[in-house]
Design a protein around this motif. Structure first.
Motif, mmCIF file in Angstrom:
data_model
loop_
_atom_site.group_PDB
_atom_site.id
_atom_site.type_symbol
_atom_site.label_atom_id
_atom_site.label_comp_id
_atom_site.label_asym_id
_atom_site.label_seq_id
_atom_site.Cartn_x
_atom_site.Cartn_y
_atom_site.Cartn_z
ATOM 1 N N LEU A 19 63.844 -35.801 138.982
ATOM 2 C CA LEU A 19 65.231 -36.130 138.639
ATOM 3 C C LEU A 19 66.136 -35.734 139.794
ATOM 4 O O LEU A 19 66.049 -34.623 140.318
ATOM 5 N N THR A 20 66.991 -36.655 140.181
ATOM 6 C CA THR A 20 67.932 -36.419 141.267
ATOM 7 C C THR A 20 69.087 -37.390 141.107
ATOM 8 O O THR A 20 69.099 -38.232 140.203
ATOM 9 N N GLY A 21 70.063 -37.280 141.987
ATOM 10 C CA GLY A 21 71.210 -38.174 141.910
ATOM 11 C C GLY A 21 70.975 -39.473 142.653
ATOM 12 O O GLY A 21 70.245 -39.517 143.658
ATOM 13 N N PHE A 22 71.610 -40.526 142.164
ATOM 14 C CA PHE A 22 71.599 -41.808 142.870
ATOM 15 C C PHE A 22 72.119 -41.632 144.298
ATOM 16 O O PHE A 22 71.644 -42.286 145.236
ATOM 17 N N LYS A 50 66.770 -28.278 141.448
ATOM 18 C CA LYS A 50 67.219 -26.893 141.549
ATOM 19 C C LYS A 50 68.681 -26.884 142.006
ATOM 20 O O LYS A 50 69.088 -27.677 142.844
ATOM 21 N N GLY A 51 69.460 -25.986 141.430
ATOM 22 C CA GLY A 51 70.856 -25.891 141.835
ATOM 23 C C GLY A 51 71.796 -26.268 140.714
ATOM 24 O O GLY A 51 71.575 -25.906 139.553
ATOM 25 N N SER A 52 72.835 -27.033 141.038
ATOM 26 C CA SER A 52 73.903 -27.308 140.080
ATOM 27 C C SER A 52 73.436 -28.086 138.852
ATOM 28 O O SER A 52 73.998 -27.944 137.770
ATOM 29 N N LEU A 53 72.399 -28.923 139.014
ATOM 30 C CA LEU A 53 71.901 -29.719 137.883
ATOM 31 C C LEU A 53 70.804 -29.009 137.093
ATOM 32 O O LEU A 53 70.378 -29.507 136.051
ATOM 33 N N GLN A 54 70.353 -27.865 137.562
ATOM 34 C CA GLN A 54 69.170 -27.212 136.989
ATOM 35 C C GLN A 54 69.356 -26.863 135.513
ATOM 36 O O GLN A 54 68.532 -27.242 134.663
ATOM 37 N N ALA A 55 70.430 -26.160 135.185
ATOM 38 C CA ALA A 55 70.635 -25.708 133.803
ATOM 39 C C ALA A 55 70.816 -26.881 132.850
ATOM 40 O O ALA A 55 70.228 -26.917 131.767
ATOM 41 N N SER A 56 71.630 -27.880 133.240
ATOM 42 C CA SER A 56 71.874 -29.019 132.354
ATOM 43 C C SER A 56 70.628 -29.873 132.191
ATOM 44 O O SER A 56 70.403 -30.458 131.120
ATOM 45 N N THR A 57 69.781 -29.947 133.229
ATOM 46 C CA THR A 57 68.539 -30.720 133.134
ATOM 47 C C THR A 57 67.556 -30.048 132.181
ATOM 48 O O THR A 57 66.953 -30.704 131.323
ATOM 49 N N ALA A 102 64.995 -44.617 135.112
ATOM 50 C CA ALA A 102 66.085 -44.566 134.132
ATOM 51 C C ALA A 102 67.319 -43.928 134.738
ATOM 52 O O ALA A 102 67.228 -43.009 135.558
ATOM 53 N N ASP A 103 68.477 -44.443 134.337
ATOM 54 C CA ASP A 103 69.752 -43.804 134.655
ATOM 55 C C ASP A 103 70.079 -42.826 133.540
ATOM 56 O O ASP A 103 70.058 -43.180 132.365
ATOM 57 N N LEU A 104 70.382 -41.600 133.920
ATOM 58 C CA LEU A 104 70.712 -40.552 132.961
ATOM 59 C C LEU A 104 72.092 -40.016 133.345
ATOM 60 O O LEU A 104 72.214 -39.224 134.276
ATOM 61 N N VAL A 105 73.108 -40.465 132.635
ATOM 62 C CA VAL A 105 74.474 -40.151 133.048
ATOM 63 C C VAL A 105 74.880 -38.786 132.509
ATOM 64 O O VAL A 105 75.496 -38.653 131.454
ATOM 65 N N TYR A 106 74.480 -37.758 133.257
ATOM 66 C CA TYR A 106 74.930 -36.399 132.973
ATOM 67 C C TYR A 106 75.113 -35.688 134.300
ATOM 68 O O TYR A 106 74.555 -36.086 135.332
ATOM 69 N N ALA A 107 75.939 -34.653 134.282
ATOM 70 C CA ALA A 107 76.219 -33.913 135.505
ATOM 71 C C ALA A 107 76.266 -32.425 135.184
ATOM 72 O O ALA A 107 75.877 -31.986 134.105
ATOM 73 N N LYS A 108 76.777 -31.633 136.126
ATOM 74 C CA LYS A 108 76.818 -30.179 135.961
ATOM 75 C C LYS A 108 77.691 -29.788 134.774
ATOM 76 O O LYS A 108 77.353 -28.891 134.011
ATOM 77 N N GLN A 109 78.841 -30.465 134.617
ATOM 78 C CA GLN A 109 79.806 -30.054 133.606
ATOM 79 C C GLN A 109 79.864 -30.953 132.388
ATOM 80 O O GLN A 109 80.412 -30.572 131.362
ATOM 81 N N ALA A 113 67.895 -31.249 144.734
ATOM 82 C CA ALA A 113 68.148 -32.670 144.465
ATOM 83 C C ALA A 113 68.204 -33.475 145.758
ATOM 84 O O ALA A 113 67.766 -34.635 145.810
ATOM 85 N N GLN A 114 68.728 -32.848 146.826
ATOM 86 C CA GLN A 114 68.847 -33.541 148.111
ATOM 87 C C GLN A 114 67.486 -33.917 148.697
ATOM 88 O O GLN A 114 67.389 -34.832 149.511
#
Length: 290
Positions: free
Chosen positions: A66-69, A9-16, A83-90, A50-51
């Protein structure tokens, strides 16, 4: 049986959610509900910050998430990295950085210059470890947000996450070191990952997500060419591996199928035509599974 999956939830929500859609999983948000619905009857989703994701996955509240490393490292908890999924908010394809930043007009040039100073950050444990490894005594304070505005009045420096650095520059801050590079990860509870059904489900989700990411910015090309002109056509094509070559009803001709970067298509297609290729078709890709 259902797999309990945490969506950040939060900054990664829409892109996820967008990435899941491209991978074939339709996740629908329901207003203010923390329980989005999905078209996969085997998935049960929940929105979690994510935190906090690693905690709930490690404790078994979620089977996977799904969360950040960065937040996995910050938690210090034991989870399975699937799995590593290299995507972010932008953006996709590039990692984010947690950087050490100071006021642009300050005299600080490196981490050593901050000995005895106060550092504000959300990433407290990682920041403490960073300075401890360098044997630099500092005071690390947790920041509840708006970290960029704290130097020089409320802190001497900050450790903050950035994709482009634009927010730091806008607040007259200067990056002096990179503390940690991070990207999104699909993580799993270790016990859940030992369950055969759950493991297969999690790995299949990872496969489809990675396939969707690999397809971004790429297109497929189909074309026909005489065998005599095949070498000159192959010299033009930049393929992921090698193009697929198939026989046609006319023994003098073959069909080619390949994948290229979309930005290259405008240059490659005219060259293919010059090399005597015909029936050239460019088509979009949903997934590329390597």
């Amino acid at each position: 049986m259902k797999l309990r999956l945490g969506i950040p939830k939060g900054s990664l929500q829409a892109s996820t959610i967008e990435l899941f859609g491209q991978a074939g999983f339709k996740i629908r948000e329901n207003g203010r509900s923390y329980f989005p619905t999905t078209d996969d009857p085997e998935l049960e989703c929940m929105l979690i910050r994510a935190q906090e994701m690693a905690r709930y996955v490690e404790h078994g509240v979620m089977d996977a998430g799904l969360t950040g490393f960065d937040w996995v490292m910050e938690s210090g908890l034991q989870v399975e990295t699937v799995a590593d999924l290299v995507y972010a908010k932008q953006s996709r394809g590039s990692k984010v950085r947690w950087v050490l930043a100071v006021p642009e007009d300050s005299k600080f040039e490196c981490a050593e210059d901050l000995a005895g100073k106060t550092i504000a950050t959300e990433l407290v444990e990682v920041t403490k470890c960073y300075f401890q490894k360098k044997n630099i005594p500092v005071s690390v304070e947790f920041s509840w947000g708006a970290t960029e505005v704290k130097p020089p009045v409320l802190a001497d420096a900050i450790v903050e996450v950035t994709e482009t650095g634009s927010s730091l520059r806008a607040n007259r801050l200067r990056i002096i070191e990179t503390v940690l590079e991070s990207n999104t990860q699909l993580i799993a509870n270790k016990q859940a990952f030992e369950d055969a059904w759950k493991r297969e489900k999690i790995e299949n989700i990872a496969l489809m997500l990675q396939g969707a990411m690999e397809a971004v910015g790429r297109v497929g090309l189909m074309l026909n060419v005489r065998k005599a002109d095949l070498p000159s056509v192959l010299a033009v094509l930049p393929a992921l591996q090698r193009p697929t070559i198939s026989s046609l009803s006319d023994d003098e001709w073959v069909a080619l199928n390949t994948v290229i970067e979309e930005r290259e298509a405008r240059y490659v297609i005219p060259k293919l035509k010059q090399a005597n290729a015909t029936g050239i078709v460019e088509y979009p890709l949903n997934k590329v599974v390597l």
